[in-house]
Every structure is written in structure tokens, then in C-alpha cells.
Design an enzyme around this catalytic site. Structure first.
Site, mmCIF file in Angstrom:
data_model
loop_
_atom_site.group_PDB
_atom_site.id
_atom_site.type_symbol
_atom_site.label_atom_id
_atom_site.label_comp_id
_atom_site.label_asym_id
_atom_site.label_seq_id
_atom_site.Cartn_x
_atom_site.Cartn_y
_atom_site.Cartn_z
ATOM 1 N N ASP A 89 -5.133 3.441 3.057
ATOM 2 C CA ASP A 89 -3.729 3.137 2.863
ATOM 3 C C ASP A 89 -2.949 3.618 4.087
ATOM 4 O OD1 ASP A 89 -3.939 5.846 2.445
ATOM 5 O OD2 ASP A 89 -2.543 5.921 0.773
ATOM 6 N N ASP A 120 -3.786 8.245 -1.563
ATOM 7 C CA ASP A 120 -3.130 9.411 -2.152
ATOM 8 C C ASP A 120 -2.299 9.063 -3.373
ATOM 9 O OD1 ASP A 120 -1.150 7.989 -0.949
ATOM 10 O OD2 ASP A 120 -0.305 9.649 0.199
ATOM 11 N N ASP A 161 -4.025 3.747 -5.783
ATOM 12 C CA ASP A 161 -5.302 3.724 -5.060
ATOM 13 C C ASP A 161 -6.495 4.030 -5.960
ATOM 14 O OD1 ASP A 161 -4.128 3.299 -2.460
ATOM 15 O OD2 ASP A 161 -3.452 5.376 -2.534
#
Length: 918
Positions: free
Chosen positions: A338, A632, A636
């Protein structure tokens, strides 16, 4: 919040009913397996299963030999050694994983007792987050975490940080349907559990709590799937199959060969009593070969390597929860990462300040400088947290916080400026106005001043002039240059703010109906604000790409922002075609068959939803890729769980951490690169141990095989073999597992998932060296039988070769001294071969980087030498040895060291090919 007073909220009776009907606001903790079941899982390792079979066979042989009187009670030492190897391998791994999970639980504690403001029965009260129920009216203020999912009843300048769910750090929320964003990931009037109010305030009605929230839905499937086979598991399983079939083949060859020889040389009719004894003895020899073939030390080597890596990786900010994930990182071929908080700092900073009146200089204590400094400090609702002087944090609106941090970097205390200036009127920022305005009594200028900041094009529309070093010039003349400058910053995925002011000489009204009514402001300039890429990310990304690992950015950001971040980290280049970037909507609408053709070349996926990332991982796995995922946020978690290795960030959400196998405590992508290096180095160490141990196993099998056909007894006793096994297993495992990581492994491409753990070079080394050892040892045994040796000074090379070839010469029983010499030579051959195993696949000298490994490998080597000396000198009858002279010790040490020197010569003349897997 006074505006919330007209909401009635739930009654106590309604609270109880809704809690019963819709549940409590707590995430159901993941169901953990009991410790005994976690321990039993360690026995599912393929090599451990082979060892268990070998243990049963060894116990059977030991009982037979003991009760038939052919061996003493010492025969049980062999099965005891195998049992010890099994227990050590399983217990060490279990202990390390339990320890890591305890650290993880401490890291991942969730505080459900945080107080929130709720309206019940017409009154505003505070209660723990866990007590919020569906239907509650909750007041949201800047800096607070949204306690549950809900729909907004009121929203004033409300901006929410949704990065934990969508990757978006700042989303405007409103109750005005005309301002709803059609392309928003979640409706503009909805707020979600786990997100944070970045600016403004609002009132929400709770619609979902606990597991029913978007946060909770992802959390349900976030736990690690412990049954997923890692690349190492599969390779060890194939190795186990190879060892099993090889041992069965050799055992069958022994049985067939011995029985053929026996029955073909019978002088007369078969005496079945004698034949039965011979057949039983043959079967026992075959079983012994199967036991000898099994590499007892391999599980211990793997476990110790993984355990030591877990400990060392924790020192490098990688908290490993599942032991095998250490090595799986080394096999990773793709990393899906990400953006926010992983590639970037997740903190807005001023990239560039262009204040035209200063000539782009730093604002000083002259009139233009005072206007800029005071305007930023006074016309703001953000604060700075000075609790940690080393890491000052912005509180409130992250864009406004970036401006205060910029002032702090210039040595300006914004609080002094803010507190000394008296605010007379203020319009806070709103998505409708797109600017904030404050009228204040300025002590620096001694006058009343209007300060404005906001969207540059909107602020510029309120201005008649622009302040330049030459004075004020018409705004219309400067507009083209300003718009060109804004476009350049926006193309770099930066947020821009425009600044203006007006000294107020009279008391004429400035605001009307919540807007500025004056059009004679003076434009000061603009700032470009970005969430900067972490300093170490470009180099870490380069290291991974140089190692043959593909990097893919998956983010909820816009295509422009994602592409610019990709450019800054070195992932996106001018040569990249547009089809290497996809939006989540485009990805969702594309069928799997087409995506499988594109997925390897895809570099960026933007506007992605949680399921898009998970689908991407599964498509990559269909292409036989080993996928690592970083994240995080709660969004996700599905991908973290689906990947072979999930890597969560230390300050990530509980859901992300639960779904991950490794937690990066310092949030650094460089730590991910280091994890890859550790994983690859660990795999090399396991291969080195296999080379070492399988060489000895080949030698041992061939000696037993030759002895079986020649009818000779083994020159090594059970206790001596136990010591040899200890060297092969525990000591060698410790020595080779403790080798430090080698950064040169990052120059190699990732290994293929179809690769066998024993490569062709390894196979050639194992068979070649093993056969040479057998040839030398068999010749030495024959020489000792034909010569009466009391010291190695009597050794004759000619006599050695003559006795090797002359089987008709008279033989004698080996003396205790000769057996001690043979035992010590056998051990020292393996000792020096351990150095060759250390250097295997490196094309370096075995003594290279010895300083880095002296604490492990060097000490173990000294322990083996000291142990061998003590056993031979003081072992006596227990080990069937007699002390050797110092002269013989020196000759054995020097003579057997030829194993190392020949290895050094071979490495010196071997081309340095980093990838030895072909």
C-alpha cells in the site's frame, strides 16, 4: 457540542433492547488453538514424519538386538538420539513461536474503554466505546476515532482519515446530497469504525457495531491460515519423498543382493534354520540403512535457522509470528504494497512555499514575513504535540498541521503568534467555501488584518492584486503564471493552498452569509503540501527490484497521486505504458482470464477496494508467484491473509496485524528488504546443512551397503556413531544455522516454486564427496587390516594402495589403537567438510567473513575438536577407544585438512556465478 442538544437519543430500555438485538461493540477475538494442538502441529513437518518412522524402526532393531543378546543396552542410544533430535526440533520451534505470539499480543492490545460522547435520553454523556449500541447518537470531534459505523445527522467542515479502510488520508463528509461524491469508496454521509476525524465535527447515528461493521467484517477473516504450505514446506516434502524412496531402494537392493548371493552359493539343500537367521540379519541390515539414511539433523537445522532468524529479525524491527514466514520472505517474487504509511510517512509536509513578495525567501520579521507567519498561525485550527521533542506531531487537520510544522522548522513558535493575536471573527474551512478566513488584531502590524487560506483558484478570485518584491501588481496579470505553477504541483500529486490578506482600515463588514464579501484582497502566494515518500524507500525498492522481486502499489488514491509516488520511488518510469496502471473499477470489471495475461506487468492499482487487493494476490498465486503483501489498514487484511507472507506495520490496525505473519515495527520498507535478505540467507544455510549431512549419509549408506555384501562388521561402535550423529545433527546445525546473512544473495533472482531444494551442484557435491570419503575410508580399513599400525608415522602410501587392491593378503583383527585412529579420521573428515559446506554456493574462501560468524560457527568448530579429543582420550571402554599420541593427532589434523584445501582450490578456480540453482 450545542447543536447536538436537539437530538433525543435512546432510552435506557432501548439501549438494552438494541444490545440484545444487534450485539455489543466489541470485535470477537480470534479463536486460538490450545497450546497442545499448536505443539502437535510441529510434528506435521514432512522430515519429522520420516524421523518418526525411523524412530519406530530403530526401536524395533534395538529391542531385537538387545533381547537376542547380540548387543548390550547401549543399542538403545541410537533411538534415544533420534528421539532427542525430534524433540529438540519441535520444542525449539514451538517455544519461539509462543514467545513471538506473546510479544504480538502485547503489541496488539486494543483499548475498548476509550470514552466517547453519546446522547441518551436527551442528555450528553460519556461512556466506554464498548457500550455503544445501534441507534446511539454519537458526537464526533477532531482527533477522535469513530467508534462504530453510522450515518451522519450533522457535519460541519467534517473531514475523516479513512486510510485504515480505503487508503485515503482525507475524505470530506457531508449531509448535503448535492455534494455527495459519486466515485467515493463509501457514501459521503457515512462514517466507519476505525477511521479518525481529521477536522471539523459532526453527529452520527450508529447503524452497525462490533463484528457487523466494515472494520469487523474484514477482521473476521483476518487470522493467519496456518495450513497454507510455504515454499520451504513443499521443498522439504519433496526431499522427504526422495530420501524415503532412496532408502527403500538401497534397502531392497541389499535384501535382493544378499539373498541372491546366499542362495546361489549354497553347496547343498537349504537349511532353513540357518537361512532364517541369515534372512533376519539381512532385514535388520536393510532397516539399519533406512535409519542411517534419514537426516535426523535436518529438522533441527531448519528449526534452529528459523529460530535464530526470528530473533535476529526482531532486532531488525521484524516481529515474526510464524516461523516459516522468515524463509518464505526469501522466496517472495512479488511484493504488493500500500502507499500511505508504508511508502509515505503518513504525515503531510510542506514541499515548497512560493510567497511572491519574499522572492521565495524564508519569511522574516519584516511586513511580508510577519503577514505570512502570523497568518499561518492565527488562521488555523490545528495544533502541534510537543510531548516528544524528537517527533513533534500535528493534531487536527493534517494540511494545516503541515503548515505549523513548516513554521516550527523555521524556528517560529506558532503558539506565541496565535495567543498574542486577538481573533475577532472566523470562518472555519468547509468543503462548500473551500477556504478559511480569520479577522484578527495583529500585534506585529498594530492593525486589524483579514487572513485567508484555501483552494488557490478560489482565493485568487477574491484578490485584486498580488504582492511581489516590486510591489502589488494586478492579479489578472499574474493568473497565467500562477495557474501554470499550480498545474505543475498537482501533476506531482501535491495538495496546494493559496494565501491572501487584507489590512482593514475601517469597520466595514467582511463576512456575510458565511462568505467573504470583499474582492480587494492581496494574494501572497501558494504552498505545495505532500505526504512525502520515506527517505529509505527508493533504495529499498531498488534493492528488491535488483533481487528480481516485482513491486506493485495498491492504493485507494487517485491515479495521478499513485503514479507520482511510483515515479518518486523508482517504480514508474517514462517507458511504462498506461496499461500498467489500473483503477479498482476497471480491475473489478475485467475477467480473470484477461487479468492473468496482464497481472505480471501491472505496476499500480489505484482507487482499490479491499477485495481488489485480495483478488490481485490470488491471481498472482495462480501464476506460481510467491506473494508478500504490506499493509497497515483494515482494508489490507484480506490480502494480508491470502498472501504467502503478510507484513503489517507496527502502528497499523489490529485487523491488519492479526492477518499478518510479520509485523514491521518501524514501518520501514527497508526492513522488508532486510527480511528478504534474511530469508534468502536462511535458505542458503539450510542448503549448506543438507550438503554437509547428506554427504555423510551417502558415505554411511555406502559403507553399510558394501559391508553387507562383504560380510564385514562396522568399524564404528553404536556410541561412536552417536557422537558422529551429534556432530552431524546438533553441532553442525548450530554451526551452519548461525551463519550471518550475506547481502550478496540480493543479487540473485528469486528461486522458482518448482525448484528442488537439492540443486544440481549440490547433488554433484553430495555424491562426489560422499563416494570419495567411502573410497578413502574403505581403503584405510583394508590397510589397517593388513598392517600392524601403532602410529601414523608408519603409514605408507604405497602400502595403502597395495592393501586396497590385494584382497588375498592375510588380515588381522583391528587393534584398539587402529580403531581409535579410524574413528578420529572419520570425524575429522566431516569436521573439515563442514568448512566446505559453510562456503558452498558462495565461491568464497571458507575463511571469508569468519569474523562475522566466529561467535557461532567458529565456537562450534572448536567444540567439536575439543569433544573429539576428550572422547578419544578419556572415553575408554564406553566409546571403545584408546588415547592417541600428540604426533598422531597432528598428522590426522593436517592430513584430513586436505578435504578443506582441495575445496579451497576448487572454489578458487570456479567462476563466480551468484545463481547456482541451474
Amino acid at each position: 457540542m450545542k447543536s447536538a442538544a436537539h437530538h433525543q437519543g435512546l432510552s435506557e430500555q432501548q439501549v438494552l433492547e438494541n444490545r440484545t438485538r444487534y450485539g455489543i461493540n466489541i470485535l470477537t477475538p480470534p479463536e486460538k488453538e490450545p497450546l497442545w494442538k499448536q505443539f502437535l502441529e510441529k510434528f506435521s513437518d514432512p522430515i519429522i514424519k520420516i524421523l518418526l518412522v525411523a524412530l519406530l524402526l530403530s526401536v524395533g532393531v534395538a529391542f531385537y538386538q538387545f533381547f537376542t543378546g547380540t548387543e548390550s543396552a547401549s543399542v538403545f542410544l541410537e533411538p534415544a538420539g533420534i528421539l532427542a533430535a525430534i524433540l529438540l526440533a519441535t520444542c525449539v520451534g514451538f517455544a519461539f513461536e509462543v514467545s513471538a505470539n506473546k510479544k504480538f499480543e502485547i503489541l496488539n492490545q486494543v483499548n475498548d474503554d476509550t470514552m466517547v460522547q453519546v446522547i441518551r435520553g436527551g442528555n450528553i454523556c460519556e461512556l466506554p466505546r464498548r457500550d455503544v449500541v445501534v441507534g446511539d447518537i454519537v458526537i464526533l470531534n477532531t482527533g477522535e476515532e469513530v467508534p462504530a459505523d453510522g450515518v451522519l445527522l450533522e457535519a460541519v467542515s467534517l473531514q475523516v482519515n479513512e486510510s485504515t479502510l480505503t487508503g485515503e488520508p482525507l475524505i470530506g463528509k457531508t449531509t448535503n446530497e448535492a455534494e455527495f461524491k459519486k466515485d467515493a469508496t463509501y457514501p459521503s454521509n457515512h462514517v466507519l469504525k476505525g477511521t479518525t476525524v481529521a477536522d471539523g465535527h459532526g453527529v452520527m447515528e450508529v447503524t452497525s457495531v462490533g463484528d457487523k461493521t466494515e472494520y469487523g467484517k474484514v477482521y473476521e477473516g483476518s487470522q493467519i491460515d496456518n495450513k497454507v504450505q510455504t515454499p520451504l514446506n513443499r521443498q522439504l516434502s519433496r526431499l522427504g519423498d526422495l530420501i524415503t524412496w532412496a532408502s527403500y531402494a538401497i534397502a531392497a537392493l541389499i535384501v535382493i543382493g544378499r539373498l541372491t548371493l546366499y542362495f546361489s552359493h549354497l553347496p547343498g539343500p537349504v537349511e532353513w534354520l540357518s537361512a532364517g537367521t541369515y534372512i533376519l540379519n539381512t532385514v535388520m541390515i536393510a532397516v539399519t540403512v533406512i535409519v542411517v539414511t534419514v537426516p535426523e539433523g535436518l529438522p533441527m537445522s531448519v528449526t534452529l535457522s528459523l529460530a535464530l532468524s526470528m530473533k535476529s529479525m526482531l532486532a531488525n524491527n521484524n516481529l515474526v509470528r510464524k516461523m516459516h514466514s522468515c524463509e518464505t520472505m526469501g522466496a517472495a517474487t512479488v511484493i504488493c504494497t500500500d502507499k500511505t504509511g508504508t511508502l509515505t510517512r503518513n504525515q503531510m509536509n510542506v514541499y515548497k512555499a512560493d510567497f511572491y513578495g519574499l522572492g521565495n525567501a524564508v519569511p522574516t520579521e519584516d511586513e511580508p514575513g510577519n503577514l505570512i507567519r502570523e497568518g499561518i498561525a492565527v488562521n488555523s485550527t490545528a495544533f502541534l504535540d510537543y510531548a516528544d521533542p524528537e517527533h513533534i506531531r500535528a493534531l487536527g487537520n493534517p494540511t494545516e498541521g503541515a503548515l505549523l510544522l513548516w513554521l516550527h522548522g523555521l524556528g517560529v513558535n506558532y503558539l506565541d503568534l496565535r495567543e498574542n493575536a486577538r481573533v475577532l471573527e472566523q470562518l472555519t474551512f468547509s468543503t462548500e467555501r473551500k477556504y478559511m478566513a480569520t479577522v484578527a488584531e495583529s500585534p506585529l502590524l498594530g492593525k486589524k488584518v483579514l487572513y485567508v487560506k484555501g483552494a488557490p483558484e478560489i482565493v485568487l478570485g477574491l484578490c485584486s492584486t498580488v504582492l511581489t518584491p516590486e510591489g502589488q501588481v494586478p492579479a489578472a496579470d499574474m493568473r497565467p503564471a500562477i495557474e501554470e505553477q499550480l498545474l505543475a504541483y498537482q501533476n506531482q500529486a501535491m495538495r496546494t493552498l493559496g494565501f491572501a490578506y487584507r489590512i482593514l482600515e475601517d469597520d466595514a463588514p467582511v463576512f456575510e452569509d458565511g462568505r467573504i464579501i470583499r474582492k480587494d484582497l492581496v494574494y501572497l502566494g501558494i504552498t505545495a503540501i505532500s505526504d512525502p515518500v520515506r527517505d529509505d524507500v527508493p533504495q529499498a525498492v531498488k534493492d528488491c527490484m535488483d533481487a528480481g522481486i516485482r513491486i506493485k502499489i495498491v492504493t485507494g488514491d487517485t491515479p495521478g497521486t499513485a503514479r507520482e509516488i511510483g515515479r518518486q520511488i523508482g517504480l514508474w518510469t517514462e517507458e511504462d505504458s498506461p496499461d500498467r496502471l489500473m483503477t479498482g473499477v476497471e480491475f473489478e470489471q475485467t475477467p480473470d482470464a484477461e487479468l492473468l495475461d496482464r497481472v505480471m506487468d501491472l505496476k499500480i492499482m489505484c482507487r482499490a477496494r479491499p477485495m481488489d487487493k485480495e483478488r490481485l494476490v490470488k491471481l498472482l498465486q495462480k501464476k506460481d508467484q510467491v506473494v508478500a503483501v504490506t499493509g497497515d489498514g483494515t482494508n489490507d487484511a484480506p490480502a494480508l491473509n491470502a498472501a504467502q507472507v503478510g507484513l503489517s506495520m507496527g502502528d497499523g490496525t489490529t485487523v491488519a496485524k492479526e492477518a499478518s505473519a510479520i509485523t514491521i515495527l518501524d514501518n520501514s520498507f527497508m526492513s522488508i528488504s532486510r527480511a528478504v535478505m534474511w530469508g534468502r540467507s536462511l535458505y542458503r544455510n539450510i542448503q549448506r546443512f543438507i550438503v554437509f549431512q547428506m554427504t555423510i549419509n551417502v558415505a554411511a549408506c555406502l559403507i553399510v551397503l558394501i559391508g553387507a555384501f562383504l560380510g564385514t562388521e562396522s568399524p564404528l561402535t553404536v556410541t561412536q556413531m552417536l557422537w558422529v550423529n551429534l556432530i552431524m545433527d546438533t553441532f553442525a546445525a548450530l554451526a551452519l544455522a548461525s551463519l550471518p546473512p550475506d547481502e550478496r544473495v540480493m543479487q540473485d533472482p528469486p528461486r522458482k516454486t518448482t525448484d528442488h531444494i537439492i540443486t544440481r551442484p549440490m547433488g554433484r557435491n553430495i555424491l562426489g564427496v560422499g563416494i570419495l570419503f567411502v573410497a578413502f575410508l574403505f581403503g584405510l580399513l583394508q590397510y589397517f587390516k593388513h598392517a600392524d599400525i601403532t602410529s601414523l608415522t608408519q603409514f605408507s602410501l604405497c602400502g595403502y594402495f597395495r592393501s586396497y587392491l590385494d584382497f588375498s593378503a592375510p588380515e588381522h583383527e583391528l587393534t584398539g589403537y587402529e580403531l581409535s585412529l579410524f574413528f578420529t579420521i572419520f570425524v575429522l573428515l566431516q569436521f573439515w567438510n563442514m568448512f566446505n559446506a559453510k562456503a558452498f554456493n558462495t565461491h568464497q574462501s571458507a575463511f571469508a567473513r569468519m569474523g562475522a560468524s566466529i561467535g557461532g560457527f567458529g565456537l562450534v568448530a572448536l567444540l567439536i575438536l575439543a569433544g573429539q579429543y576428550l572422547i578419544v582420550t578419556f572415553g575408554g571402554k564406553m566409546f571403545n577407544v584408546v588415547p592417541l599420541s600428540w604426533t598422531d593427532w597432528g598428522l590426522i589434523f593436517a592430513g584430513t585438512s586436505l578435504v578443506l584445501w582441495f575445496g579451497e582450490l576448487a572454489r578458487a578456480f570456479t567462476p563466480d556465478k551468484s545463481d547456482a540453482r541451474s
